[in-house]
Motif scaffolding. Structure first.
Motif, PDB file in Angstrom:
ATOM      1  N   SER A 188       0.890  -1.352  -0.013  1.00  0.00           N
ATOM      2  CA  SER A 188       0.060  -0.195   0.204  1.00  0.00           C
ATOM      3  C   SER A 188       1.001   1.421  -0.170  1.00  0.00           C
ATOM      4  CB  SER A 188      -0.902   0.064   1.277  1.00  0.00           C
ATOM      5  OG  SER A 188      -1.621   1.224   1.504  1.00  0.00           O
ATOM      6  N   ALA A 189       0.247   2.246  -0.721  1.00  0.00           N
ATOM      7  CA  ALA A 189       1.139   3.558  -0.726  1.00  0.00           C
ATOM      8  C   ALA A 189       0.366   4.681  -0.185  1.00  0.00           C
ATOM      9  CB  ALA A 189       1.768   3.890  -2.176  1.00  0.00           C
ATOM     10  N   THR A 190      -0.528   4.428   0.852  1.00  0.00           N
ATOM     11  CA  THR A 190      -1.686   5.549   1.562  1.00  0.00           C
ATOM     12  C   THR A 190      -1.060   5.745   2.908  1.00  0.00           C
ATOM     13  OG1 THR A 190      -3.090   3.785   2.373  1.00  0.00           O
ATOM     14  CG2 THR A 190      -3.253   4.263   0.065  1.00  0.00           C
ATOM     15  N   GLY A 191      -0.432   6.865   2.899  1.00  0.00           N
ATOM     16  CA  GLY A 191      -0.304   7.422   4.455  1.00  0.00           C
ATOM     17  C   GLY A 191       1.074   6.970   5.139  1.00  0.00           C
ATOM     18  N   LEU A 192       1.201   7.252   6.271  1.00  0.00           N
ATOM     19  CA  LEU A 192       2.248   7.047   7.122  1.00  0.00           C
ATOM     20  C   LEU A 192       2.318   5.509   7.449  1.00  0.00           C
ATOM     21  CD1 LEU A 192       2.739  10.248   9.299  1.00  0.00           C
ATOM     22  CD2 LEU A 192       3.810   9.771   7.166  1.00  0.00           C
ATOM     23  N   ASP A 193       3.327   4.829   7.629  1.00  0.00           N
ATOM     24  CA  ASP A 193       3.360   3.378   7.784  1.00  0.00           C
ATOM     25  C   ASP A 193       3.444   3.075   9.198  1.00  0.00           C
ATOM     26  OD1 ASP A 193       3.663   0.677   7.678  1.00  0.00           O
ATOM     27  OD2 ASP A 193       5.476   0.863   6.263  1.00  0.00           O
ATOM     28  N   LEU A 194       2.237   2.935   9.661  1.00  0.00           N
ATOM     29  CA  LEU A 194       2.064   3.076  11.196  1.00  0.00           C
ATOM     30  C   LEU A 194       2.281   1.556  11.466  1.00  0.00           C
ATOM     31  CD1 LEU A 194      -1.347   4.896  11.820  1.00  0.00           C
ATOM     32  CD2 LEU A 194       1.122   5.793  12.442  1.00  0.00           C
ATOM     33  N   THR A 195       2.039   0.580  10.566  1.00  0.00           N
ATOM     34  CA  THR A 195       2.127  -0.856  10.897  1.00  0.00           C
ATOM     35  C   THR A 195       3.584  -1.033  11.383  1.00  0.00           C
ATOM     36  OG1 THR A 195       0.531  -1.347   9.281  1.00  0.00           O
ATOM     37  CG2 THR A 195       1.922  -3.114  10.084  1.00  0.00           C
ATOM     38  N   ARG A 196       4.611  -0.631  10.496  1.00  0.00           N
ATOM     39  CA  ARG A 196       5.919  -0.661  10.589  1.00  0.00           C
ATOM     40  C   ARG A 196       6.474   0.171  12.057  1.00  0.00           C
ATOM     41  NH1 ARG A 196       4.723  -4.286   7.168  1.00  0.00           N
ATOM     42  NH2 ARG A 196       3.580  -2.475   6.237  1.00  0.00           N
ATOM     43  N   TYR A 198       4.594   0.682  14.779  1.00  0.00           N
ATOM     44  CA  TYR A 198       4.505  -0.092  15.925  1.00  0.00           C
ATOM     45  C   TYR A 198       5.186  -1.512  15.891  1.00  0.00           C
ATOM     46  CZ  TYR A 198       0.821   2.883  17.394  1.00  0.00           C
ATOM     47  OH  TYR A 198       0.122   4.061  17.887  1.00  0.00           O
ATOM     48  N   VAL A 199       5.645  -1.975  14.701  1.00  0.00           N
ATOM     49  CA  VAL A 199       6.434  -3.312  14.648  1.00  0.00           C
ATOM     50  C   VAL A 199       7.664  -2.826  15.207  1.00  0.00           C
ATOM     51  CG1 VAL A 199       7.562  -4.827  13.463  1.00  0.00           C
ATOM     52  CG2 VAL A 199       5.269  -4.495  12.799  1.00  0.00           C
ATOM     53  N   GLY A 200       8.182  -3.570  16.500  1.00  0.00           N
ATOM     54  CA  GLY A 200       9.633  -3.154  16.912  1.00  0.00           C
ATOM     55  C   GLY A 200       9.468  -1.989  17.886  1.00  0.00           C
ATOM     56  N   SER A 201       8.389  -1.513  18.259  1.00  0.00           N
ATOM     57  CA  SER A 201       8.151  -0.390  19.269  1.00  0.00           C
ATOM     58  C   SER A 201       8.162  -0.892  20.556  1.00  0.00           C
ATOM     59  CB  SER A 201       6.762   0.452  19.098  1.00  0.00           C
ATOM     60  OG  SER A 201       5.814  -0.392  19.260  1.00  0.00           O
ATOM     61  N   GLU A 202       8.258  -2.272  20.755  1.00  0.00           N
ATOM     62  CA  GLU A 202       8.540  -2.730  22.185  1.00  0.00           C
ATOM     63  C   GLU A 202       7.284  -2.202  23.333  1.00  0.00           C
ATOM     64  OE1 GLU A 202      12.777  -2.482  23.381  1.00  0.00           O
ATOM     65  OE2 GLU A 202      13.367  -3.522  21.516  1.00  0.00           O
ATOM     66  N   GLY A 203       6.213  -2.042  22.834  1.00  0.00           N
ATOM     67  CA  GLY A 203       5.344  -1.753  23.720  1.00  0.00           C
ATOM     68  C   GLY A 203       5.224  -0.194  24.358  1.00  0.00           C
ATOM     69  N   THR A 204       6.249   0.591  23.667  1.00  0.00           N
ATOM     70  CA  THR A 204       6.264   1.807  24.287  1.00  0.00           C
ATOM     71  C   THR A 204       5.343   2.952  23.476  1.00  0.00           C
ATOM     72  OG1 THR A 204       7.894   2.602  22.381  1.00  0.00           O
ATOM     73  CG2 THR A 204       8.822   1.514  24.429  1.00  0.00           C
TER      74      THR A 204
ATOM     75  N   GLY B 191      14.829   0.278  18.173  1.00  0.00           N
ATOM     76  CA  GLY B 191      14.325   1.619  18.120  1.00  0.00           C
ATOM     77  C   GLY B 191      13.103   1.660  17.044  1.00  0.00           C
ATOM     78  N   LEU B 192      12.479   2.830  17.140  1.00  0.00           N
ATOM     79  CA  LEU B 192      11.397   3.078  15.950  1.00  0.00           C
ATOM     80  C   LEU B 192      11.973   3.040  14.574  1.00  0.00           C
ATOM     81  CD1 LEU B 192       9.558   5.709  18.164  1.00  0.00           C
ATOM     82  CD2 LEU B 192       9.124   3.037  18.206  1.00  0.00           C
ATOM     83  N   ASP B 193      11.300   2.536  13.624  1.00  0.00           N
ATOM     84  CA  ASP B 193      11.651   2.457  12.405  1.00  0.00           C
ATOM     85  C   ASP B 193      11.260   3.586  11.514  1.00  0.00           C
ATOM     86  OD1 ASP B 193      11.968   1.182   9.900  1.00  0.00           O
ATOM     87  OD2 ASP B 193      10.923  -0.297  10.159  1.00  0.00           O
ATOM     88  N   LEU B 194      12.245   4.449  11.692  1.00  0.00           N
ATOM     89  CA  LEU B 194      12.203   5.871  11.240  1.00  0.00           C
ATOM     90  C   LEU B 194      12.376   5.758   9.496  1.00  0.00           C
ATOM     91  CD1 LEU B 194      14.295   8.333  13.499  1.00  0.00           C
ATOM     92  CD2 LEU B 194      11.889   7.783  13.342  1.00  0.00           C
ATOM     93  N   THR B 195      13.022   4.674   9.142  1.00  0.00           N
ATOM     94  CA  THR B 195      13.351   4.505   7.608  1.00  0.00           C
ATOM     95  C   THR B 195      11.966   4.218   7.153  1.00  0.00           C
ATOM     96  OG1 THR B 195      15.646   3.489   8.056  1.00  0.00           O
ATOM     97  CG2 THR B 195      14.441   3.074   6.060  1.00  0.00           C
ATOM     98  N   ARG B 196      11.245   3.152   7.650  1.00  0.00           N
ATOM     99  CA  ARG B 196       9.947   2.748   7.024  1.00  0.00           C
ATOM    100  C   ARG B 196       8.884   4.082   7.204  1.00  0.00           C
ATOM    101  NH1 ARG B 196      13.176  -0.676   5.448  1.00  0.00           N
ATOM    102  NH2 ARG B 196      13.681  -0.671   7.535  1.00  0.00           N
ATOM    103  N   LEU B 197       9.263   4.958   8.379  1.00  0.00           N
ATOM    104  CA  LEU B 197       8.218   6.143   8.399  1.00  0.00           C
ATOM    105  C   LEU B 197       8.409   7.127   7.473  1.00  0.00           C
ATOM    106  CD1 LEU B 197       6.051   7.140  10.466  1.00  0.00           C
ATOM    107  CD2 LEU B 197       7.747   8.223  11.588  1.00  0.00           C
ATOM    108  N   TYR B 198       9.787   7.445   7.022  1.00  0.00           N
ATOM    109  CA  TYR B 198       9.940   8.257   5.960  1.00  0.00           C
ATOM    110  C   TYR B 198       9.716   7.635   4.760  1.00  0.00           C
ATOM    111  CZ  TYR B 198      11.802  11.758   9.132  1.00  0.00           C
ATOM    112  OH  TYR B 198      11.978  12.592   9.910  1.00  0.00           O
ATOM    113  N   VAL B 199       9.555   6.347   4.319  1.00  0.00           N
ATOM    114  CA  VAL B 199       9.387   5.825   2.936  1.00  0.00           C
ATOM    115  C   VAL B 199       7.767   5.716   3.058  1.00  0.00           C
ATOM    116  CG1 VAL B 199       9.324   3.790   1.814  1.00  0.00           C
ATOM    117  CG2 VAL B 199      11.393   4.042   2.799  1.00  0.00           C
ATOM    118  N   GLY B 200       7.288   6.486   1.878  1.00  0.00           N
ATOM    119  CA  GLY B 200       6.038   6.762   1.844  1.00  0.00           C
ATOM    120  C   GLY B 200       5.520   7.958   2.433  1.00  0.00           C
TER     121      GLY B 200
END
Lengths: 464, 464
Positions: A188-196, A198-204, B191-200
């Motif tokens: 998908s190319a719609t919007g900021l990648d919230l999935t990625r 939260y993945v790796g955010s360690e519950g923070t 840490g938070l996946d900034l790379t995937r946040l900026y991609v897209g």
């Protein structure tokens, strides 16, 4: 970040009214939820909640938010860096009762599960559909925990990590909203990648309560092999050659000479030498596997590899992989009474030989026993540093070795953690790795958890 | 989000002092940078800057930040949803002079490039190393723009999108800091996946100035094929069967009967029928390709596919793929004087036949000509809706069809944009897709661009 001083006292009556005996303040339950597997120190939460639905998780979060009670999400408790310790007290929210596989679609090759489903349970359920979920961190972790720590493991070289295999999430925000991220579409190319995010955010940033996963058809043929090398560079040159040729390896695992010494004793690997070794797995059609095997054998032999041992029958394969996966026990059995500290360096594969050779020399200089295994297809390796947890000097020596190994990975263009994450244990190393990016991570953290109640003290080192 | 009313006037002298003739306020340069390829409306920036280094981009950002001047990043101008329009005026920052390939590592299978390098330039430079970068959106986009829009294209079914192939970024923040995200390691759990946040992120969070990419070895063998089917369901059932079998297709492209009608005329595809058609590409070792071909042919024939046409020689392959890639021109040639509006639905592959059949019926009901092509391995397809840009009624009918197609994808569990992005054109559809998640995206946006100067009016619909 405002200070978090809350305790669960003021919200206990409301929690009890909502959850009944699914809220526990008993000492043993609190202690069971006060640490994971890698860090021995115990930080029990003040209470443990066992919600059964998104709505219950959201209601609990709203209570915690209103009273600034720290929240520590808990899956299977198998994380290795102290992710689940309740450093500032508060409420542990266990997702263990949210353990249903909600939907499996063989046609779409995806499924939706609650966060508390464990990896082995999921794969048992998928088998009847001819499907499997490939991310394999070894431990029988929960899928929610694997998403939260961006887990990977031995099959990532072929199938990727949780980053590549989570399509979408259901997340409960710290203020108790239920939010869906992503879709079931493959891309998908719609919007900021919230999935990625939260993945790796360690519950923070919030609580992951449901996960949409990519699935794969069970391979027609699986074959395993072992090959031994005269030295570390030869084994890793063979690995680079295999990757450059684009051979779709299912697993490429490296075991160093010291680790082989321990495995041969523990797992009775008759006929194997105490040499740097690659454990290999191939998956695909019979013809594809046969061709891959031939190409890999040629690449290994060109680098001086010998003693190719094939394992086509499931029980032979299982014996080989058990030896690889039981290194933890082999090590503890070798030096009874010691504890084991893991490292998790991951570097570009071009720098892997240098990183491993320097690390082996460093190990030798410390006088500690620290065998080495690696997911070398990803450039990732672990030391299992054996040390006496009751001897402060030895523990400090182990910590020093671990820290230097992380710094070495960073210096070589890599990361101090390929798959275990930061938790409470690697804040300094991660801060060194991120540099200025840490300030952006904090900006995002403050935006999504303005009160700082989500798993405080983890993932992000406080800014100066 | 504070209102953005700035204009570049107050900072022009400082920009000119810094950039000399690399700052343009000329009408034609402004108009060249006032729109991309898909949306005809023109919104020129007030000026266009052509920086040559991270430091220059950062210095420009600091000036814009201090005076709240909107910034619109510009790569090759090939985006399709009005991403580069200067909706609120301000400064266009073109990355076109940052066009160096900084480092290529065949051993690590990665490279680092400046954002302005285009895809074809990069691949021309990689060929001598025996490597290639597989993300292929068709257009000769810049790598920075491809990262900013999370581009993909025909080869994503095998190699993934920009999401999977960007290892790290250099980003200039709106307040002019230069930040590195990610590492050269294949995976990381720190840490938070900034790379995937900026991609897209479509330039709404900062400026991407450098990109670290994964690379792949050039395949030993490439083969292409075409197969025709009695109906849409048969073609898509064959696709699902191929994906379920785990056959590592390099490309699976669907072309519907109307599009074949136009392609046969335009590209002289003698011997092909006006039927739903799959264009297929295989990559790998000779034996692997031969086996894949056999399995795919069997799967296609089982679903009623016929007329398998093989193309092993480069010039035959090139002819087939040219026909597929020239659909845009074929359509405009078919109805001279019309404009073309693209849609970008992407759904789980299990819902793809339903989505395409409903869409074809919808097209028929509108009375418009709108041929259909799809990256069906990803569940992604595009309509090329032909309409008269000077006829408001016809344009409204085209917009209505496009909107319904996006909504249909969302209803079927998918996304309104698989790869083109949101830009200024799909804000409503994306908001519908995201639901509550939109508020989290806005929280992140405000955290990283508190003044709202980065590409305002794009990606995120304002919250009510």
């Amino acid at each position: 970040m405002p200070p978090v001083g809350g305790t669960v006292g003021p919200i206990l009556p409301a929690l009890r009214a909502m959850l009944g005996d699914r809220l526990s303040t008993g000492q043993s339950v609190r202690e069971q939820h006060g640490r994971g597997e890698g860090v021995p120190d115990l930080y029990p939460p003040e209470a443990v909640a066992f919600p059964e639905s998104n709505e219950e998780v959201a209601a609990i979060a709203r209570l915690c938010c209103a009273h600034r009670v720290p929240i520590v999400p808990f899956g299977a408790g198998t994380s290795l860096e102290g992710h689940v310790t309740a450093l500032r007290g508060g409420l542990c929210i266990s997702l263990s009762r949210m353990d249903r596989v909600l939907e499996v679609s063989p046609d779409a090759l995806d499924c939706r599960v609650q966060a508390g489903v464990t990896r082995l349970r999921l794969n048992a359920e998928l088998r009847s559909h001819g499907l499997f979920f490939p991310v394999d961190p070894g431990a029988d972790a929960s899928i929610g925990g694997m998403a939260a720590t961006r887990a990977s493991g031995t099959a990532a070289v072929r199938y990727g990590t949780m980053r590549e295999n989570v399509l979408g999430l259901t997340v409960v925000t710290p203020d108790g909203r239920i939010v869906r991220t992503g879709t079931r579409a493959r891309k998908s190319a719609t919007g900021l990648d919230l999935t990625r995010l939260y993945v790796g955010s360690e519950g923070t940033l919030g609580l992951i309560t449901e996960v949409q996963l990519r699935l794969y058809g069970l391979p027609e043929t699986v074959s395993a092999a072992v090959c031994q090398f005269p030295g570390v560079p030869a084994a890793l040159d063979a690995t680079v050659a295999i990757l450059q040729a684009g051979i779709p390896m299912a697993r490429i695992e490296f075991v160093n000479a010291l680790q082989m010494h321990m495995c041969i004793r523990y797992s009775k690997l008759d006929g194997m030498a105490e040499l740097p070794t690659l454990f290999l797995e191939f998956q695909g059609s019979p013809a594809a596997v046969a061709e891959q095997v031939e190409m890999v054998q040629a690449a290994c032999e060109e680098m001086g590899g010998s003693g190719f041992l094939w394992a086509n029958r499931p029980e032979e394969r299982s014996r080989l992989w058990k030896a690889r996966h039981h290194t933890y026990y082999a090590n503890l059995h070798y030096l009874p009474g010691k504890s084991q500290m893991g490292t998790d360096a991951c570097v570009p594969i071009s720098a892997l030989a240098e990183c491993i050779l320097e690390t082996e020399a460093d190990v030798a200089a410390t006088g500690l026993l620290a065998p080495l295994v690696g997911h070398v297809g990803d450039g990732n390796f672990h030391l299992g540093i054996l040390f006496d947890a009751n001897d402060p000097e030895e523990r400090a020596r182990a910590e020093g070795l671990a820290r230097r190994t992380g710094k070495r990975a960073i210096r070589l263009g890599g990361t101090c953690s390929g798959e275990h994450g930061i938790g409470m244990h690697k804040l300094d190393l991660a801060a060194e790795e991120h540099g200025e990016a840490l300030s952006l991570m904090w900006a995002v953290k403050k935006a999504l958890d303005p009160l700082g109640i989500m798993n405080p003290g983890k993932l992000l080192k406080p800014l100066d």
